[in-house]
Write a protein that holds these residues in place. Structure first.
Motif, PDB file in Angstrom:
ATOM      1  N   GLY A 143       0.166  64.317  15.542  1.00 37.58           N
ATOM      2  CA  GLY A 143       1.023  64.378  16.718  1.00 37.58           C
ATOM      3  C   GLY A 143       0.259  64.461  18.015  1.00 37.58           C
ATOM      4  N   LEU A 144      -1.044  64.094  17.993  1.00 36.79           N
ATOM      5  CA  LEU A 144      -1.887  64.174  19.188  1.00 36.79           C
ATOM      6  C   LEU A 144      -2.391  62.773  19.541  1.00 36.79           C
ATOM      7  N   GLU A 145      -1.467  61.899  19.873  1.00 36.97           N
ATOM      8  CA  GLU A 145      -1.814  60.508  20.146  1.00 36.97           C
ATOM      9  C   GLU A 145      -2.714  60.376  21.367  1.00 36.97           C
ATOM     10  N   ASN A 146      -2.673  61.331  22.276  1.00 38.02           N
ATOM     11  CA  ASN A 146      -3.494  61.274  23.488  1.00 38.02           C
ATOM     12  C   ASN A 146      -4.801  62.056  23.357  1.00 38.02           C
ATOM     13  N   THR A 147      -5.155  62.408  22.118  1.00 42.05           N
ATOM     14  CA  THR A 147      -6.432  63.066  21.855  1.00 42.05           C
ATOM     15  C   THR A 147      -7.285  62.139  21.006  1.00 42.05           C
ATOM     16  N   PRO A 200      -7.843  58.205  17.346  1.00 41.81           N
ATOM     17  CA  PRO A 200      -6.908  59.175  17.946  1.00 41.81           C
ATOM     18  C   PRO A 200      -6.340  60.071  16.849  1.00 41.81           C
ATOM     19  N   LEU A 201      -5.849  61.228  17.242  1.00 40.83           N
ATOM     20  CA  LEU A 201      -5.287  62.165  16.276  1.00 40.83           C
ATOM     21  C   LEU A 201      -3.775  62.021  16.197  1.00 40.83           C
ATOM     22  N   GLY A 202      -3.329  60.775  16.119  1.00 41.06           N
ATOM     23  CA  GLY A 202      -1.899  60.514  16.045  1.00 41.06           C
ATOM     24  C   GLY A 202      -1.250  61.092  14.809  1.00 41.06           C
ATOM     25  N   ALA A 203      -2.004  61.158  13.707  1.00 43.48           N
ATOM     26  CA  ALA A 203      -1.453  61.708  12.471  1.00 43.48           C
ATOM     27  C   ALA A 203      -1.071  63.175  12.616  1.00 43.48           C
TER      28      ALA A 203
END
Length: 771
Positions: free
Chosen positions: A629-633, A624-627
């Motif tokens: 700020g895109l935890e849902n991607t 995921p792209l949590g780093a």
């Protein structure tokens, strides 16, 4: 099938590895480094609350594990649709939009082992391959790539193994339905249906699943044939439409029950039946000395194939350790008929009509028995056991032909002969393996001794034409090391020896006239197996809570490589030419003709010719792209690049049909606030090249773009619309054809052909309901 933490990958590969009684099954690492073993609720499988990523396993050997949920949102129909997304997996030679014979590291199907629940299964390929598109995706729990060998599973996996783990009663609870429709490029619409249920029954747990899906594919093919690669002279062209229309029926059953305080008994089985009609309609035009020859060439094939297998296992504590006994039987059956007619016209006037038909009756059965014991030895664990396997492959080809006397005569086939081959193999493979952990270092080492006894018979028109036997054995050592440098970083090193047994058609002592241009071919039942010393070195890092990135370097040094060799005997074409010279009075005897006019075509066979090398790099990312700020991607990417070296009758080349690369990239965007998600994936496979006697071909596939959009309704219902082949990819082949080896060396072409096929985009609408 639950797993011991130190041997999880091996047990999943075997589906029968022993357990220490206090260790839970089905262990995968969670983000905090612990393991999880809870049974999956099927409503969570149907309606996913979050994006699924690659599992980071605790195996010592290099294993990549992907749950069904990793693939499911793109709604794969078959295991082939799933495997095509995995690192290093290529498909060469398959029709466009079809994924049957998987090739890891780009190597041919015979180098890649396919397992179902960790067990070998027979398949349709002469190269001992199993077509992964035979198994519906809905039967699957997860797909594993086993990059290297271990002592407690069969060593015939030079390129690695693909383990298809079916859903079992112990891991799942609940029920669901899958109902959907597919729409193809030509407007055809057909349904798909699946159902799974699992729960307590008969003193244990039972899981049952069924799947019925129409399998349809329509494609258009164009061939242009020239006298040579300059393409200045068009010799002929052909337009062809092909429709594959059929239905697959499948089911799987799993039962698990505890026996006493420490025992566990399980039985599992699967069944897949493919019934399909393949209709071809071709129009050909040929130019010959000022004449225009047109031909209508209709073709029809009826396919009826069955794959099924059943296995039973019993695990129990004994003598301070754990013992396991298993038995399984698997079978492949093929009852198919293929026919083709040709109605030719010269300058508009009827010239001839002829037809051929071939019936195939094939049975391939394997029966296996295993007994093994696992126990603690000091600070290590020891496992030893023995595998027995019996295989029988019996194939009969029946040929028919017909030729018209007048235009419009009805087709009336007459028997033209039968050809059959029977191959029997028996194996007895003992093994010994140790594993342990010292701080952050885990290790596993073992020895496997594989023995093979084979008998081959070739029968033509009821008479045995050739029979032979061959015995051989190989010692296969293996060593795996895993360093957990930190809680996030891991290094792995694997050294293992593996084996590839000869293809079936390479063993049958049958003379095939004109098999390669004007050259004949005969199988060699005395072939030795190929062996390979392999190395895998990898680095893997956990990214955040759920992401994983890894890179792996591999090398295989292959010995006893099997390639085509010249026997030095003239072909039937050459013998006929010499006899004609004698009949014409040019020479008094055949010996004089042979001395004066050397042969240009020969009888070839297969032989063990030397060594080959395969090496490359594999990269995969799933995070995921949590780093950002895109935890849902969620993003997914993998890339494999391979090189190889082989020496054949013309010199150095790559391994035949080895795709240079395989690349996948995609993303999924979840929208939790509205219960929806969407995603896109892109796939590109590198060119492959094949050089055999009298023919050379380059195969190129276009880019594959897929997309989906999903809407969830509560916790029990989801609807997905998915689309495949949105770029309308083509399969393009470039053929260099020759009559003789001398012509091939001199580049004196008999024909140069360009062939392309397309199938158009397809769309699928699926509803899943858990209850």
């Amino acid at each position: 099938m639950k797993k011991n933490a130190l041997a999880a990958g091996l047990s999943r590969a075997l589906a029968c590895t022993l357990l220490l009684p206090a260790v839970a099954w089905s262990q995968f690492e969670t983000p905090d480094g612990s393991v999880e073993s809870d049974a999956k609720q099927l409503d969570a499988v149907v309606v996913q609350g979050e994006i699924a990523y690659r599992n980071r396993t605790s195996d010592i050997e290099p294993v990549l594990s992907y749950d069904l949920e990793y693939f499911q949102r793109f709604e794969p129909n078959t295991v082939g649709d799933m495997v095509k997304r995995l690192p290093g997996a290529a498909f060469v030679g398959t029709d466009i939009m079809e994924f049957d014979g998987v090739q890891l590291r780009g190597l041919g199907g015979g180098y890649t082992q396919v397992l179902i629940n960790g067990k070998k299964v027979p398949g349709a390929g002469d190269d001992r391959s199993f077509w992964v598109d035979r198994i519906p995706a809905e039967m699957v729990d997860r797909i594993e790539i086993l990059r290297s060998n271990s002592a407690n599973r069969s060593g015939d996996a030079v390129a690695g193994a693909v383990n298809i783990v079916l859903r079992d009663a112990y891991e799942f609870d609940g029920s669901y339905l899958r109902i959907g429709v597919n729409r193809w490029y030509d407007g055809e619409v057909n349904p798909t249906f699946g159902a799974v249920t699992s729960g307590e029954a008969l003193g244990g747990r039972i899981l049952a699943g069924i799947n019925v899906q129409d399998r349809y594919r329509a494609k258009f093919k164009r061939s242009d044939r020239f006298s040579d690669p300059s393409m200045e002279e068009l010799v002929s062209w052909e337009d062809q439409t092909e429709v594959k229309d059929g239905r697959d029926y499948s089911g799987n059953l799993s039962y698990t029950a505890n026996v006493g305080e420490t025992g566990r008994f399980s039985i599992d089985g699967f069944y897949v039946r493919t019934r399909r009609d393949v209709t071809e309609v071709s129009f050909e035009e040929e130019y010959d000395d000022g004449e225009v020859i047109n031909a209508d060439v209709p073709g029809l094939a009826t396919v009826d194939q069955k794959n099924w297998g059943i296995g039973a296992e019993y695990r129990f504590d004994m003598a301070g350790g754990a013992t396991e006994i298993s038995v399984d039987h698997a079978r492949f059956e093929d009852d198919s008929v293929e026919s083709e007619q040709a109605h030719a016209y010269v300058d508009g006037e009827w010239d001839e009509s002829e037809a051929e038909m071939e019936g195939i009756d094939a049975k391939d059965a394997e029966t296996a028995f295993k007994i093994a014991h696992k126990r603690a030895v000091g600070s290590a664990e020891m496992e030893f056991g023995i595998d027995y396997r019996s295989k029988k492959r019996d194939i009969t080809h029946t040929f028919y032909e017909w030729e018209a006397e007048d235009e419009g005569d009805p087709v009336a086939y007459e028997l033209d002969g039968t050809v059959a081959s029977v191959i029997e193999e028996k194996r007895l493979d003992p093994y010994l393996m140790f594993s342990g952990t010292a701080g952050r270092l885990s290790w596993e080492t073992g020895l496997r001794f594989e023995t093979t006894k084979s008998d081959i018979r070739y029968v033509e028109d009821g008479e045995t034409e050739g029979a032979a036997g061959k015995d051989y054995d190989e010692l296969l050592p293996s060593l795996h090391l895993k360093w957990d440098l930190t809680d996030a970083d891991r290094l792995s090193l694997s050294l293992a020896r593996s084996i590839k047994r000869p293809n079936f058609n390479e063993l049958v002592p049958a003379v095939l006239d004109g098999e390669f241009g004007d050259n004949d071919y005969i199988g060699n039942p005395h072939l030795d197996a190929e062996t390979a010393n392999g190395l895998d070195f990898g680095y893997e890092r956990r990214l955040g809570r759920r992401g994983v990135v890894g890179i792996n370097f591999f090398y295989r040094d292959v010995s006893n490589l099997i390639e085509m060799v010249n026997t030095g005997e003239p072909s039937e074409e050459a013998l006929d030419a010499w006899e004609e010279m004698v009949d014409d009075g040019d020479y008094d005897t055949i010996e004089e003709a042979m001395a004066a006019e050397p042969a240009e075509s020969w009888l070839f066979t297969s032989g063990n010719v030397g060594d080959g090398k395969v090496y490359g790099v594999e990269f995969d990312l799933s995070t995921p792209l949590g780093a950002f700020g895109l935890e849902n991607t969620g993003v997914f990417m993998n890339y494999a690049y391979v090189k190889s070296k082989v020496d054949d009758f013309l010199g150095e080349r790559r391994f035949n049909n080895q795709a240079r690369s395989a690349f996948n990239i995609g993303f999924i965007q979840d929208l939790p606030s509205v219960g929806a998600s969407f995603g896109v994936s892109y796939r590109k496979q590198g060119d492959a090249y094949e050089r055999i006697l009298a023919e050379e071909v380059t195969i190129r596939y276009g880019e594959d773009l897929e997309a989906f959009v999903e809407k969830r309704f509560g916790n029990n219902l989801s609807v997905r619309l998915s689309a495949s082949n949105l770029l309308d990819a083509s399969k393009d082949e470039f053929f260099h054809k020759f009559d003789t080896l001398g012509d091939q060396i001199a580049r004196d072409h008999d024909e140069y052909e360009l062939e392309t096929e397309e199938a158009g985009p397809s769309y699928q609408l699926v509803m899943r309901w858990a209850f």
